[in-house]
Design an enzyme around this catalytic site. Structure first.
Site, short mmCIF file in Angstrom:
data_model
loop_
_atom_site.label_atom_id
_atom_site.label_comp_id
_atom_site.label_asym_id
_atom_site.label_seq_id
_atom_site.Cartn_x
_atom_site.Cartn_y
_atom_site.Cartn_z
N ASP A 296 0.86 -1.18 0.00
CA ASP A 296 0.00 0.00 0.00
C ASP A 296 0.91 1.24 0.00
O ASP A 296 2.13 1.15 0.18
CB ASP A 296 -1.00 -0.02 1.17
CG ASP A 296 -2.24 0.81 0.83
OD1 ASP A 296 -2.17 1.64 -0.10
OD2 ASP A 296 -3.28 0.65 1.49
C1 BGC Z 1 -5.21 3.00 -0.02
C2 BGC Z 1 -5.27 1.94 -1.09
C3 BGC Z 1 -5.09 2.55 -2.46
C4 BGC Z 1 -3.81 3.34 -2.48
C5 BGC Z 1 -3.51 3.98 -3.82
C6 BGC Z 1 -4.02 3.91 -0.19
O1 BGC Z 1 -4.09 5.02 0.67
O2 BGC Z 1 -5.18 2.37 1.24
O3 BGC Z 1 -6.49 1.25 -1.00
O4 BGC Z 1 -5.10 1.56 -3.44
O5 BGC Z 1 -3.87 4.36 -1.52
O6 BGC Z 1 -4.35 5.02 -4.12
#
Ligand code: BGC
Length: 699
Positions: free
Chosen positions: A254
């Site tokens: 993440d």
């Molecule tokens: C979220 C993810 C997401 C990623 C990219 C993160 O803050 O937890 O679910 O895919 O950002 O945008």
């Protein structure tokens, strides 16, 4: 073409780490790759994939930098959060789950893929398949609710829909592995600490289903599980995901999560953080640049090996190959794009299918043709941007249809007055005008709820009540004595005992997407008969949270006459609405189950539409093991089936179960099937009183 022979051998360490680095194309970052110079990094082979970039020209320009500008010409892949639609926005996932219809879940994912592919996106960071049992956690909006069987069906349908046959669509990233939804007290990014049994029985199954459906990628959660950050959880990421389940795709961290291993207090520096993540099988570092800055040092220290780096690089190259990028790096718009009218029609259908009719006293709905004057009141009545919910990718609020616009279009002969009454969360209010409009109308449509961004990521709440002064608005309008149809917009269950008392009809609308107003009007007018069911148990009060339908028995079940039994002194135990609750304009009856326990266990039940109107409902099949070595939940969903029945039609629904469907982790946490009597319960929700039951002997 496949991955060019010998490619790995030609790569420098920097180029290898580049393949493991994903950069954001539009975020201000502090680090070696600033937004203005991601192009240099791509040319230098220091970035292998991008996120937050879309548009045919933009993605092709970036690809050209990689393919024609970098030394080895390795194509990039572009990822984006396509969660519930790309330009045409579908209902939020929690809403779509309410349709209990895998074919629909697949269909909306296919449309989202077609739009994303036309904009050059190769992979989505979805489906989000975290089981969520605490509505304080805002991300409950992004998943399929509280149940692992529903979550698994949702996961598989979304992977099939997004990826298409033979990966003709886009890659998927099932997220967030795992238990993120159990954040302590519902607070975003907080620790999680649940038993191994609960991890196995509740949280892991949707991920297994995604892996079995062939998801190309998995994203570990930001959170820690019993002290171990998921980004470094070798036992679950390697032991379970890769070794037990045989997942051979890519694990994408993440956002900044590898660097955050330092903040979690498990890594002293970036080399340490990079080592922990790589050794846990995390292939791609999404932002954070921990691999770029930490892996060379980890290699020097001997805490990681070149073989481990190579294995991760190969998985990334294989993904690019599977996405067809070595054959055609400029692959754009490869899935047929239905016309805009067709895509909007799908969104409208999905929107209407997701609405849950929670209450309909005196059959106030569908709207009677006798109604000539409507007052449409509330802060969400003419809202557009709110209708598309959080994570709306390239969706535009201006393209969404407000409830008011939908109603005006559907009811040309009705005089419609619109009054906001109050803001969603503001302290300002004009109840007098709202009350006057209600008095002058035959019926009130009250549009209340949350703002779109009160749920989703980083949107935890400590109160589940209607925000701002909306509760007062409900009271004021209800005092007029006019019939009230409440439309509730929300990304989670909201505690609304007073609204339930005051409103004659209650339609839980969630955030229905771009076609919100039309979908709502379709249901209010009866053009579409509502068929949604709640994918979460709906609490009366925050104090009941977590409340789920699958509680285990207690030694002291509630007995109002006895003090020392399991209950509250200030609230019923029962929820406001049970898991699976959802009414229709038709009425249905369900027969006792007929069970045939051979090698395959078949359960049949007849569902009859007792009305003169075609309608859709969902039949749920629950089981209970009354005596086992481990206390089993009072109800466990095993299967569900959504059915549409013509007027007075009766149909037999047949479920097939295997012995293994009754397995559970025994005392030693080994999956075991224990012979003995099993109860079967079928019905249209988990509300005990309406379930029809039978038993069989499991051998
Ligand atoms: C979220 C993810 C997401 C990623 C990219 C993160 O803050 O937890 O679910 O895919 O950002 O945008």
């Amino acid at each position: 073409m496949a991955i060019p022979a010998d490619l790995l051998n030609k790569m420098t360490l920097e180029e290898k780490i580049g393949q493991l680095t994903m950069a954001s194309a539009n975020q201000a970052v502090t680090g070696p790759v600033a937004p203005s110079d991601f192009s240099n990094s791509v040319r230098e082979g220091r970035v292998g994939s991008l996120l937050n970039l879309w548009g045919r020209e933009e993605t092709q320009r970036a690809q050209r930098l990689a393919v024609e500008g970098s030394r080895l010409g390795i194509p990039l892949f572009v990822g984006a959060d396509v969660i519930h639609g790309f330009e045409t926005i579908h209902p939020i996932p929690l809403a779509e789950a309410a349709a209990f219809e895998p074919a629909l879940w697949e269909e909306t994912a296919r449309d989202a893929t077609a739009e994303s592919a036309a904009a050059g996106v190769h992979l989505t960071f979805s489906p989000m398949i975290d089981i969520a049992r605490d509505p304080r956690w805002g991300r409950i909006a992004e998943g399929a609710g509280e149940d692992p069987v529903v979550g698994s069906a949702f996961a598989a349908a979304k992977v099939r829909g997004f990826q298409g046959k033979g990966l003709a669509g886009m890659g998927t990233t099932a997220k967030h592995f795992v238990v993120y939804g159990a954040a302590a007290a519902g607070r975003e990014y907080a620790e999680t600490d649940v038993s191994q049994r609960t991890v196995a029985e509740i949280y892991l199954p949707p991920f297994r289903a995604a892996v079995e459906a062939g998801t190309t990628a998995i994203m570990p959660a930001f959170s820690t599980l019993a002290g171990i950050p998921m980004t470094a959880h070798r036992q679950l990421l390697v032991g379970v995901l890769r070794e037990q389940w045989g997942f051979d795709g890519v694990v994408i961290s993440d956002y900044n999560a590898i660097t955050e291993l330092m903040k979690h207090g498990v890594a002293a520096d970036l080399a340490d953080a990079a080592m922990l993540a790589l050794r846990a099988g995390v292939d791609i570092d999404m932002m954070g640049f921990a691999y770029e800055r930490g892996l060379p040092e980890a290699l020097k220290r001997g805490t990681v090996t070149m073989a481990e780096i190579d294995a991760a690089v190969m998985r990334v190259l294989v993904l690019k190959d599977r996405l067809g990028l070595f054959d055609d790096p400029y692959r754009n718009g490869w899935t047929p794009l239905p016309s805009l009218a067709e895509r909007r029609a799908t969104a409208r259908k999905a929107g209407a299918r997701s609405l849950v009719l929670a209450q309909n006293r005196g059959d106030l709905l569908p709207l009677s043709p006798g109604i000539k004057r409507l007052a449409v009141i509330g802060p969400l009545a003419d809202a557009r941007a709110e209708m598309i919910g959080s994570w709306s990718a390239a969706g535009k609020g201006d393209d969404a249809v407000s409830p008011l616009t939908g109603l005006r279009a559907a009811l040309p002969g009705v005089e419609i007055t619109h009054v906001e009454g109050t803001g969603i969360a503001s302290g300002e209010a004009d109840f007098a005008t709202a009350v006057a409009a209600a008095r002058a109308a035959d019926c009130v449509i009250l549009c209340v709820g949350e703002a779109a961004l009160m749920s989703g990521e980083a949107a935890s709440r400590t109160s589940l009540d209607l925000p701002g002064r909306q509760g007062e608005l409900v009271e004021a309008v209800s005092a007029t004595g006019k019939p009230i149809i409440a439309l509730l917009f929300c990304g989670r269950p909201v505690t609304i005992p007073s609204l339930v008392e005051k409103a004659d009809a209650l339609l839980i609308c969630w955030f229905p997407g771009s076609e919100a107003g039309h979908a709502i009007a379709d249901v209010l007018t009866g053009k579409v008969n509502p068929g949604g069911h709640l994918p979460v148990t709906w609490p009366r009060d925050l104090g009941q949270v977590p409340i789920t339908y699958d509680a285990r028995p207690t030694g002291r079940p509630k007995n109002p006459a006895e003090k020392y039994t399991s209950k509250y002194i200030d609230s019923p135990n029962s929820p406001q609405f049970a898991f699976g609750h959802g009414l229709s304009y038709s009425s249905f009856s369900v027969s006792d189950p007929r069970i045939d326990a051979g090698r395959t266990i078949t359960v049949e039940a007849d569902v009859t539409n007792e009305s003169d109107r075609e309608g859709t409902t969902t039949l749920f099949l629950f089981s209970h093991d009354p005596v086992a070595s481990v206390s089993r939940p009072l109800l466990e969903l095993k299967q569900f089936s959504s059915i549409t029945l013509g007027p007075r039609e009766k149909r037999t629904v047949r479920f097939e179960l295997q012995r293994s469907d009754f397995a559970f982790p025994d005392e030693a946490m080994q999956m075991a099937v224990e012979p003995g009597e099993i109860e079967i319960h079928v019905g249209l929700s988990a509300a005990r009183a309406q379930l029809r039951s039978g038993t069989f002997k499991l051998v």
